[in-house]
Write an enzyme that holds these catalytic residues in place. Structure first.
Site, PDB file in Angstrom:
ATOM      1  N   HIS A  87     -47.184   7.406 -40.567  1.00 22.17           N
ATOM      2  CA  HIS A  87     -47.343   8.237 -39.612  1.00 22.17           C
ATOM      3  C   HIS A  87     -46.892   9.781 -39.733  1.00 22.17           C
ATOM      4  CE1 HIS A  87     -42.634   8.132 -39.337  1.00 22.17           C
ATOM      5  NE2 HIS A  87     -42.759   9.521 -39.166  1.00 22.17           N
ATOM      6  N   ASP A 110     -45.911   0.815 -41.302  1.00 18.81           N
ATOM      7  CA  ASP A 110     -45.727   2.350 -41.406  1.00 18.81           C
ATOM      8  C   ASP A 110     -45.451   3.093 -42.872  1.00 18.81           C
ATOM      9  OD1 ASP A 110     -45.479   5.143 -40.632  1.00 18.81           O
ATOM     10  OD2 ASP A 110     -43.620   5.051 -39.750  1.00 18.81           O
ATOM     11  N   SER A 148     -38.367  11.534 -42.309  1.00 17.22           N
ATOM     12  CA  SER A 148     -39.370  10.307 -42.291  1.00 17.22           C
ATOM     13  C   SER A 148     -40.132  10.078 -43.536  1.00 17.22           C
ATOM     14  CB  SER A 148     -40.531  10.579 -41.050  1.00 17.22           C
ATOM     15  OG  SER A 148     -39.882  10.248 -40.008  1.00 17.22           O
TER      16      SER A 148
END
EC number: 3.4.21.47
Length: 764
Positions: A526, A576, A699
Site C-alpha cells: 500500500h 499487503d 508501514s
C-alpha cells in the site's frame, strides 16, 4: 494509524578463568580508607587514584597520554603504611606524578639504519627504517608512537635470506642475543630493568624454516592492549584453529566457512569456561565476566558452531557445573542457563585463589579413564582461555598443570609432528594488578600469533568480545546485529530501510522496509500506487543519505486495496506485501545486513535447529499458539527505536481481531473475517501488557521475533485501528482497542520463494 483507516507508514575448547583486581572507583574528593592505611599524602600530581580490593591497594589514574610515575599501583602493608614509591632503579620518590608517555627507542637494528635517532620518542613521533644493500625489508618501514606507549605497525627486519630460518628481528625496546639462524640455532631476548617481557624469551629455528614461540615485546606496567588490538589478534588466532578443524572435517577453509562450521557428533572441539570466584575478583567483575561469557556462548552458537562446553568456577577449590561429557554440553541455551544460575557467593566461605586446582579440574575433563585413549582423541583441539591477574595465592604454580595437559595431548614430543595446533592457551589479564610475568608464562607461544593480553578493566573486556565476534566474514549471516553501546541506530537495526514516494501535486508518502537480500527490500504494497514511477521512489539503508536506484516494485498478485469497495469496505489490505528490487547489489557492512526470513536455511541455523527442520517446525518455533513477544522499529525524533509488542496468537487472538471493527470504515462490517483474513497477525491492546502502536511512517517495516540472539521477520506492518501519532507525536494514552495488523510472512511464502529464488536464501 490514521482515523480514516490510512495505513501505517526494527568452537573450540576454551578454558576461561577470571581473576581480577576487584576495582572500586573512588573519586579523590570522596575517598575513604576502607583498609588499614591512611589516604593522607598519597595523592598524585596531575591525576587521581582509585581504591582496589576494599582499600588494600590503589591505582593511580592519569589523563590520556600520561602515565603514573614511578608506579601505577600501591599496596597497603600489614604495618599500616603504603608500599614505597620507588623507580625502576630502586630510587625512592616522595610524591607520585603524571608524566607524558614516551615510546622506547630501538636498542639495536641489524643490517640497516633508522631515523631520526633519539633517546625517546613523544606520542605522534615517527621513525623510518631502511636496509643496507643486499638486504630486504620486512615489516613496517614507517612507525608512529601511539598514545599507549607502543609503536604502530610491525617489527622492521632487514634480511638477506642466508639463514635456514629468516631473521626473527629485534622488536623495539628489546635486546637480542644470537645472530645465527641455522636449523636448531636459538636466539634469546631481554628487556631493560623495570620492563616485563611478553612472548618468548627464547626462540629456536625449527624444521620448515619457522621459529618456535612468538615474537617478544617489552611492556611497562601502564601499558594496556586496546579492545581493538585484542579482538583482532585473538580472532585471527582463533580463526586459525577453526580453519584447522574445518579442513579435518573435509571442508576447505573458505572465507565464508570460518564461522559456519557445525561439528560432527564425535566432536572435535570442547570449550572449558573457568571463572574465578575468589575475593580478588569482586562481585561486580564476576558478574561482568559472566556477561562476557554468555555473549561469547551466544555468538559462537549463532555462527552455527556447536562445541562441547565445560564450566568451572573456583576460589580455594574448584566447582564443576558442566562437564563436557554431559549430553547437553553442546546445547548453548542449556549451558548459558547453567552459567546464569551461578552466584559469586558460591565460593564465599573458601575465597582463596587456587588457579592450579581450577586447571586440574579442566585436566580431569580432558583425560580418559584407565589411561586408554578413546578413538579420535588426537583429533580434538583444545583452547584454554584464562582471564586472570596472575596473582594465585595458594596451591602452587599453575604452569605445571599446563605442562601436564601438553603431555596428555602428546604436544611437543615429536619434532616432526609437534601437534601444537591442538592446544591454545589464551590468557587475559584484567585490571592494574596483573602480574605480567605469570600470565605470560601460562600463555601459548606461537609464531605470528598473540595469546596473552592485558586489558584495563571489565568494560574494556566487554568491548573485546563485541569487536572479536562481529568480524567481516559474518556480514552475510541474516538477523545479526552489533549491540555494542557505541553502536549507531543502524548497527542495531542494520536491515532497516527508509522509503519515500514523491507524487507531483500530492506530496510524498513515507514507509519502512527490511533488507532481505543483496538486491531486495521487503515492504508493504500500500506504500505505492500503480502510477508511481521508479524514479519517484527513494530507498536508503545503513543511515546513509544517498538513495538507492530502483529497478522495479513487485506486488503480490492478490493485493487489491479496492477489492471489496462494492461490499462497502473502503480499503482492503489482504496480501499487503511488496518487494523493491534494487538496480545495484548492496555491499553488506555492520550497518547494512539482511534480516532472516521464515522457512529459509539461514533461519534454521539462526534458531539452532537441525538441518532437517521443516517449514512447519519453524512456524511452531516462531509463532506458537500463545502470546508471542515481538518488536518493530519506529523512528522518533530522527532516531530508530525498538518497540516491544505481543502477537496475540493464543486465546487473545479473537478479541484482538474483533477490535478491527473500531477502525473508520469498518464499523458496519458484520463479519470481521471479511477484513481480517488468516494472513494477518494482530498486536496492540493492554493485555498481557500495554503494547505500543505503530505510526503512519512505520508501514512496511518488519514485525520481528528476537530469538537466540538473532532477528527473524515474521510480519510486515500493514494497518492499524487508531491513529496514535496525530500531529507527529505519539500519544501516551490510547484506547484498549488500538490494534495493529501485520501480514504474516508464513502465509505469503510461495510468492516470496518465487520472487527471491535467485537470492541464495535456501527456502525450505
Amino acid at each position: 494509524m490514521g482515523s480514516n483507516l490510512s495505513p501505517q507508514l526494527c568452537l573450540m575448547p576454551f578454558i576461561l578463568g577470571l581473576l581480577s583486581g576487584g576495582v572500586t572507583t573512588t573519586p579523590l574528593s570522596l575517598a575513604r580508607s576502607q583498609g588499614s592505611c591512611s589516604l593522607e599524602g598519597i595523592e598524585i600530581k596531575g591525576g587521581s587514584f582509585r581504591l582496589l580490593q576494599d582499600g588494600q591497594a590503589l591505582e593511580y589514574v592519569c589523563p590520556s597520554g600520561f602515565y603514573p610515575y614511578p608506579v601505577q599501583t600501591r599496596t597497603c602493608r600489614s604495618t599500616g603504611s603504603w608500599s614505597t614509591l620507588q623507580t625502576q632503579d630502586q630510587k625512592t620518590v616522595k610524591k607520585a606524578e603524571c608524566r607524558a608517555i614516551h615510546c622506547p627507542r630501538p636498542h639495536d637494528f641489524e643490517n640497516g639504519e633508522y631515523w631520526p635517532r633519539s633517546p625517546y620518542y613523544n606520542v605522534s613521533d615517527e621513525i623510518s627504517f631502511h636496509c643496507y644493500d643486499g638486504y630486504t625489508l620486512r615489516g613496517s618501514a614507517n612507525r608512529t608512537c601511539q598514545v599507549n606507549g607502543r609503536w604502530s605497525g610491525q617489527t622492521a627486519i632487514c634480511d638477506n635470506g642466508a639463514g635456514y630460518c629468516s631473521n626473527p628481528g629485534i622488536p623495539i625496546g628489546t635486546r637480542k642475543v644470537g645472530s645465527q639462524y641455522r636449523l636448531e640455532d636459538s636466539v634469546t631476548y631481554h628487556c631493560s630493568r623495570g620492563l616485563t617481557l611478553r612472548g618468548s624469551q627464547r626462540r629456536t629455528c625449527q624444521e620448515g624454516g619457522s621459529w618456535s614461540g612468538t615474537e617478544p615485546s617489552c611492556q611497562d606496567s601502564f601499558m594496556y592492549d586496546t579492545p581493538q588490538e585484542v579482538a583482532e589478534a585473538f580472532l585471527s588466532s582463533l580463526t586459525e584453529t577453526i580453519e584447522g578443524v574445518d579442513a579435518e572435517d573435509g571442508h576447505g577453509p573458505g572465507e565464508q566457512q570460518k564461522r559456519k562450521i557445525v561439528l560432527d557428533p564425535s566432536g572435535s572441539m570442547n570449550i572449558y569456561l573457568v571463572l574465578d570466584g575468589s575475593d580478588s575478583i569482586g562481585a561486580g567483575n564476576f558478574t561482568g565476566a559472566k556477561k562476557c561469557l554468555v555473549n561469547l556462548i551466544e555468538k559462537v552458537a549463532s555462527y552455527g558452531v556447536k562445541p562441547r562446553y565445560g564450566l568451572v568456577t573456583y576460589a580455594t577449590y574448584p566447582k564443576i557445573w558442566v562437564k563436557v561429557s554431559e549430553p547437553d554440553s553442546s546445547n548453548a541455551d542449556w549451558v548459558t542457563k547453567q552459567l546464569n544460575e551461578i552466584n559469586y557467593e558460591d565460593h564465599k566461605l573458601k575465597s582463596g585463589t587456587n588457579t592450579k586446582k581450577a586447571l586440574q579440574a579442566v585436566y580431569s575433563m580432558m583425560s580418559w579413564p584407565d589411561d586408554i585413549p578413546p578413538e579420535g582423541w588426537n583429533r580434538t583441539r583444545h583452547v584454554i582461555i584464562l582471564m586472570t591477574d596472575g596473582l594465585h595465592n595458594m596451591g602452587g604454580d599453575p604452569i605445571t598443570v599446563i605442562d601436564e595437559i601438553r603431555d596428555l595431548l602428546y604436544i611437543g614430543k615429536d619434532r616432526k609432528n609437534p601437534r601444537e595446533d591442538y592446544l591454545d592457551v589464551y590468557v587475559f589479564g584484567v585490571g592494574p594488578l596483573v602480574n605480567q610475568v605469570n600470565i605470560n608464562a601460562l600463555a601459548s607461544k606461537k609464531d605470528n600469533e598473540q595469546h596473552v593480553f592485558k586489558v584495563k578493566d571489565m568494560e574494556n573486556l566487554e568491548d573485546v568480545f563485541f569487536q572479536m565476534i562481529d568480524e567481516s566474514q559474518s556480514l552475510s549471516l541474516c538477523g545479526m546485529v552489533w549491540e555494542h553501546r557505541k553502536g549507531t541506530d543502524y548497527h542495531k537495526q542494520p536491515w532497516q530501510a527508509k522509503i519515500s514516494v514523491t507524487r507531483p501535486s500530492k506530496g510524498h508518502e513515507s514507509c519502512m522496509g527490511a533488507v532481505v537480500s543483496e538486491y531486495f527490500v521487503l515492504t508493504a504494497a500500500h506504500c505505492f500506487t500503480v502510477d508511481d514511477k521508479e524514479h519517484s521512489i527513494k530507498v536508503s539503508v545503513g543511515g546513509k543519505k544517498q538513495d538507492l536506484e530502483i529497478e522495479e516494485v513487485l506486488f503480490h498478485p492478490n493485493y487489491n486495496i479496492n477489492g471489496k469497495k462494492e461490499a462497502g469496505i473502503p480499503e482492503f489490505y489482504d496480501y499487503d506485501v511488496a518487494l523493491i528490487k534494487l538496480k545495484n547489489k548492496l555491499n553488506y557492512r555492520q550497518t547494512i545486513r539482511p534480516i532472516c526470513l521464515p522457512c529459509t536455511e539461514g533461519t534454521t541455523r539462526a534458531l539452532r535447529l537441525p538441518p532437517t527442520t521443516t517449514c512447519q517446525q519453524q512456524k511452531e518455533e516462531l509463532l506458537p499458539a500463545q502470546d508471542i513477544k515481538a518488536l518493530f522499529v519506529s523512528e522518533e525524533e530522527k532516531k530508530l527505536t525498538r518497540k516491544e509488542v505481543y502477537i496475540k496468537n493464543g486465546d487473545k487472538k479473537g478479541s484482538c481481531e474483533r477490535d478491527a471493527q473500531y477502525a473508520p470504515g469498518y464499523d458496519k462490517v458484520k463479519d470481521i473475517s471479511e477484513v481480517v483474513t488468516p494472513r494477518f497477525l494482530c498486536t496492540g491492546g493492554v493485555s498481557p501488557y500495554a503494547d505500543p502502536n505503530t505510526c503512519r511512517g512505520d508501514s512496511g517495516g518488519p514485525l520481528i521475533v528476537h530469538k537466540r540472539s538473532r532477528f527473524i521477520q515474521v510480519g510486515v506492518i500493514s494497518w492499524g485501528v487508531v491513529d496514535v501519532c496525530k500531529n507527529q507525536k505519539r500519544q501516551k494514552q490510547v484506547p484498549a482497542h488500538a490494534r495493529d495488523f501485520h501480514i504474516n510472512l508464513f502465509q505469503v511464502l510461495p510468492w516470496l520463494k518465487q520472487k527471491l529464488q535467485d537470492e541464495d536464501l535456501g527456502f525450505l
